[in-house]
Design an enzyme around this catalytic site. Sequence first.
Site: not given
Length: 399
Positions: A352, A145, A383, A143, A379-380
């Site tokens: 839409q 880091n 950014e 949490p 997995e990231g």
Amino acid sequence: MNTSATKTSTVTADGRGSSVPEADYLALLDRVTSWVQGPGEEWSGRIEATGTVPDDLWKQLREEGFLSLAAPRDLGGTGLSFVQWMGLMEVFSRSHASVRMIVHVLNGTWRAMNPFADEAQRQRFVLPAVAGETVVAFTLTEPANGSGADITSSVRRDGDTYYLSGRKHLITFGVRCDYWLLFARLEGSTGRDGTVALLVDRNTPGVQVEDTSATMGVRGTDHASLTFTDAPVPVGNRLGAEGDGLAVALGGFLTPSRISVAMSCVGLAQRAQQLAVDYARQRTTFGKPLASRQAIAFSLAENAADIAAAKALTLTAAAAWQAAEPTAAALSSMAKLTAVDMLGRVTDKALQVHGGIGYWQTQPIERVYRDARAQRFEEGTNEIQKAVIAREILGGAAG
């Protein structure tokens, strides 16, 4: 899809080198597709209605062999090549997000464990995980880091026991798992050299488990926040050597997992697109099918091109990882970044097309739209993917 007709002679610990004959693969692909369109849809309704994944679904996925697809034969798997496995992942991802999550995670955690496991650990941890008999939760994120060398959960060693303290969060299957594949560092160490990978029994004393499963989408998949206070872990549960922790976490696992998430985006986008196409054909406005409106037709055309481009890049990354090419890591980040952004655009346009009715929970597109947002964090984040790509193209000059 480019697949080999015969099994290659060398299969590495992470499964590269496997493949099944084309006819067998196509038969398996048909079976998975039939399951997703039949029983998978029935399970989707039950999961959305109850907010939980029934134990019977786990049992059915195990009995169908769907939790053992990606592993090589010597571990009890099907022996698919990674590119072949991505073809099946594409189909599973058209199902409920929790079905996709189970199949994705249980077909992936063995890749982190097996290259670093000794034979006793392989028998105790890896083979049962491949068989779907045990659930291993990947436990890296903290949490306070990131998810790398800055981890602060720590262990102190006393004889043949580590005593683990620290916190982890956003841990998928962290509540119902049998083991946490957890990454920490030796007390007092810094950087990756002090990291360790431990298989921590779910019933270990000194562990507080908080169920944090109330998420926007992917209903039914459990998540946990974990607090460890001098929790004892046998040294024999360590994978690899002291200092190998991040190598276990990131080395043979993260790259293929990012590619799998990218293909998951492709599959879910295909589901959204099909829902939009079906609705556009059925809905009539001012006496004409919605599909005859150029604005709608163009949106669907843009979606089709977007999906095809992301799929092509994902398959390129999959082939690169399968061939152990040095560009695989960067390509995996490119694929995930591209596919995640594509999925956002496609699901937005698909919703839409449905107009106001698409906002109602009675419509499948509403669930697909919610579930799509979760892919941005697996997995990231985007950014993180951009940082990986920048390091590759700038040769480390980016920082």
